[in-house]
Design an enzyme around this catalytic site. Structure first.
Site, PDB file in Angstrom:
ATOM      1  N   LYS A  70       3.729   8.679   9.075  1.00  0.00           N
ATOM      2  CA  LYS A  70       3.573   8.044  10.392  1.00  0.00           C
ATOM      3  C   LYS A  70       4.562   8.571  11.450  1.00  0.00           C
ATOM      4  O   LYS A  70       4.373   9.687  11.914  1.00  0.00           O
ATOM      5  CB  LYS A  70       3.584   6.527  10.229  1.00  0.00           C
ATOM      6  CG  LYS A  70       2.419   6.115   9.296  1.00  0.00           C
ATOM      7  CD  LYS A  70       2.066   4.664   9.237  1.00  0.00           C
ATOM      8  CE  LYS A  70       0.740   4.493   8.520  1.00  0.00           C
ATOM      9  NZ  LYS A  70       0.785   3.947   7.182  1.00  0.00           N
ATOM     10  N   ASP A  82       9.263   2.878   0.061  1.00  0.00           N
ATOM     11  CA  ASP A  82       8.180   3.499   0.810  1.00  0.00           C
ATOM     12  C   ASP A  82       8.400   3.145   2.272  1.00  0.00           C
ATOM     13  O   ASP A  82       8.069   2.052   2.725  1.00  0.00           O
ATOM     14  CB  ASP A  82       6.828   3.000   0.307  1.00  0.00           C
ATOM     15  CG  ASP A  82       5.664   3.589   1.105  1.00  0.00           C
ATOM     16  OD1 ASP A  82       5.919   4.251   2.132  1.00  0.00           O
ATOM     17  OD2 ASP A  82       4.503   3.369   0.693  1.00  0.00           O
ATOM     18  N   TYR A 140       0.852  -1.193   0.000  1.00  0.00           N
ATOM     19  CA  TYR A 140       0.000   0.000   0.000  1.00  0.00           C
ATOM     20  C   TYR A 140       0.883   1.236   0.000  1.00  0.00           C
ATOM     21  O   TYR A 140       1.811   1.337   0.804  1.00  0.00           O
ATOM     22  CB  TYR A 140      -0.890  -0.013   1.251  1.00  0.00           C
ATOM     23  CG  TYR A 140      -1.844   1.156   1.362  1.00  0.00           C
ATOM     24  CD1 TYR A 140      -2.900   1.314   0.464  1.00  0.00           C
ATOM     25  CD2 TYR A 140      -1.702   2.102   2.376  1.00  0.00           C
ATOM     26  CE1 TYR A 140      -3.781   2.375   0.576  1.00  0.00           C
ATOM     27  CE2 TYR A 140      -2.582   3.171   2.496  1.00  0.00           C
ATOM     28  CZ  TYR A 140      -3.619   3.307   1.596  1.00  0.00           C
ATOM     29  OH  TYR A 140      -4.495   4.362   1.706  1.00  0.00           O
TER      30      TYR A 140
HETATM   31  C1  LIG Z   1       0.123   4.396   5.828  1.00  0.00           C
HETATM   32  C2  LIG Z   1       0.908   4.185   4.604  1.00  0.00           C
HETATM   33  C3  LIG Z   1       0.827   5.049   3.515  1.00  0.00           C
HETATM   34  C4  LIG Z   1      -0.184   6.158   3.435  1.00  0.00           C
HETATM   35  O1  LIG Z   1       0.000   7.110   4.415  1.00  0.00           O
HETATM   36  P1  LIG Z   1      -1.246   8.074   4.798  1.00  0.00           P
HETATM   37  O2  LIG Z   1      -0.650   9.030   5.773  1.00  0.00           O
HETATM   38  O3  LIG Z   1      -2.284   7.166   5.383  1.00  0.00           O
HETATM   39  O4  LIG Z   1      -1.707   8.715   3.554  1.00  0.00           O
HETATM   40  C5  LIG Z   1       1.699   4.862   2.454  1.00  0.00           C
HETATM   41  N1  LIG Z   1       2.593   3.868   2.463  1.00  0.00           N
HETATM   42  C6  LIG Z   1       2.687   2.995   3.486  1.00  0.00           C
HETATM   43  C7  LIG Z   1       3.731   1.926   3.455  1.00  0.00           C
HETATM   44  C8  LIG Z   1       1.841   3.114   4.584  1.00  0.00           C
HETATM   45  O5  LIG Z   1       1.916   2.230   5.562  1.00  0.00           O
END
Ligand SMILES: *Cc1c(COP(=O)(O)O)cnc(C)c1O
Length: 426
Positions: free
Chosen positions: A267, A239, A144
């Site tokens: 995060k 990511d 994701y």
């Molecule tokens: C949570 C997450 C996102 C998206 O971040 P948001 O602040 O929810 O938009 C993107 N990449 C990874 C790996 C994530 O865990």
């Protein structure tokens, strides 16, 4: 009724908010039942609207790595609030946090702040396309990268939970530029490169996947990706929205000793405030506006309150030489002890863990990709989730999510958790 007030609040919320929530996973659709409405948090604990407390293994999906409402972060935010929430001008604070990060994370010279992980990944892809002059990207099934159109193709997390990986509203035109590969399948990636030579701008990956449950890269997988990207002049994007400042201060790049060309954050970087960021070497970051012509902007980007929360969180981590040892050790203990208990009950399971991230899969085989994660016993996970929830342990409400261990979780909370799991019946 355990969750009386949450029930009532959820009914009310559904009248005014789609599905009653502002982010789908919160609705408990996967595990069933009523989502718990929280009203406060302190250290390792959440308190709900029915005044029940829970040991928190989600920690706001990662940001609360110090535990909730750490006194020094609260103090820093309060004092910033008195000076102003937002100026719409540059501030010294933004340079301070950029300096701390670029000086302590491998292979990045510059960092641009945004307000979410979604924005970070979306912008990193635009930059990669602008830099390389190519259109296509490779992503992995079950990973994701936020909810921007290019990524809503076999995305994990909420999308996986609902079994609707391809969202309506994403056009065919956009989807055709996103190529998919299986996590841990280097041959498939090589094949994609072969059939799309000169067209792939970037490979984006969660270096530890956290959105199909916690799934680890197998030996030499990330190294293999690095080599393929070098061979085909494609950018490798890590990511690190989950792994950044969590696995180590330098994230997965530091832990695996592999350099990415672009890295995205979210995060932990905001310490609970809405912050994301993307970073890379000068030659790539210089392409961004206003220096370069790849456009990217944000009214509240680098927001002083958010920067203060993030900076204070990162400083507290940085100055504590035992920080990562401690949270990793807690997570290791949870892994070993939970596994022992489940084995003694004859429950088939696999626990995937790296640093302070882990997931319990009820599965007989290893879980190394999205397909494996889907084949786990999610009905059993849901029973496990509700059994623990009723007894004051708050796990992520889906078998496709990762548990995030905070520094506020001590042996007291771990013992209590194990005691509950010991009595688990199914
Ligand atoms: C949570 C997450 C996102 C998206 O971040 P948001 O602040 O929810 O938009 C993107 N990449 C990874 C790996 C994530 O865990």
């Amino acid at each position: 009724m355990l969750y009386q007030r949450s029930s009532a609040l959820f009914s009310e919320a559904k009248k005014y908010i789609p599905g009653g929530v502002n982010s789908p996973v919160r609705a408990f659709k996967s595990v069933g039942g009523v989502p718990i409405f929280m009203k406060s948090a302190k250290g390792a604990y959440l308190t709900d609207e029915d005044n029940r407390t829970y040991i928190d293994y989600i920690n706001s999906w990662g940001p609360a790595i110090l535990g909730h409402t750490h006194p020094e972060v609260v103090k820093a935010v309060q004092s910033q609030a008195e000076k102003g929430f937002s100026f719409g001008t540059p501030t010294e604070l933004e340079t301070e946090i950029a300096k701390l990060i670029t000086e302590n994370v491998p292979n990045i010279d510059q960092i641009r702040m945004v307000s979410s992980g979604t924005e970070a990944c979306m912008s990193a892809i635009r930059l990669a396309r602008g830099y390389t002059g190519r259109d296509k990207i490779i992503k992995f099934e079950g990973c994701y990268h936020g909810h921007s159109d290019s990524f809503l193709i076999e995305a994990g997390s909420g999308a996986a939970t609902f079994g609707t990986p391809n969202s309506p509203g994403v056009t065919q035109g956009t989807a055709k530029d996103t190529l998919l590969a299986r996590y841990n399948d280097l041959e498939q990636v090589e094949d994609l490169f072969h059939h799309n030579e000169g067209e792939i701008a970037a490979v984006i990956i969660e270096p530890i996947a956290g959105n199909m449950g916690c799934v680890l890269p197998e030996f030499n997988f990330l190294k293999g990706l690095r080599e393929l990207c070098d061979k085909y002049n494609t950018l490798l994007i890590f990511d690190e929205v989950m792994t950044g400042f969590r696995l180590a201060f330098g994230g997965a790049q530091e832990v695996f000793g592999i350099n990415a060309d672009l890295v995205t954050y979210g995060k932990v970087i905001g310490g609970g405030m809405p912050v994301g960021a993307f970073a890379g070497r000068n030659e790539i970051m210089d392409c961004l506006a206003p220096k370069g012509n790849v456009y990217q902007a944000g009214t509240l980007s680098g927001n002083p309150l958010a920067m203060r929360a993030g900076l204070t969180t990162l400083q507290l981590i940085k100055q504590d030489t035992e920080f990562y040892n401690r949270i990793n050790k807690s997570t290791e203990t949870l892994d070993f002890e939970i596994s022992k208990i489940l084995s003694s009950k004859g429950i088939e399971h696999r626990i995937n863990r790296k640093g302070s991230m882990m997931s319990v899969f009820f599965h007989t085989n290893k879980v190394a990709n999205f397909n494996d994660a889907q084949n786990a016993n999610h009905a059993l996970f849901n029973n496990f989730f509700h059994y623990l929830l009723e007894r004051g342990i708050y796990l992520p409400p889906s078998g496709y999510e990762t548990w995030f261990i905070s520094d506020a979780i001590t042996s007291t909370e771990i013992d209590k958790t194990l005691e509950v799991i010991n009595k688990f019946e199914y």
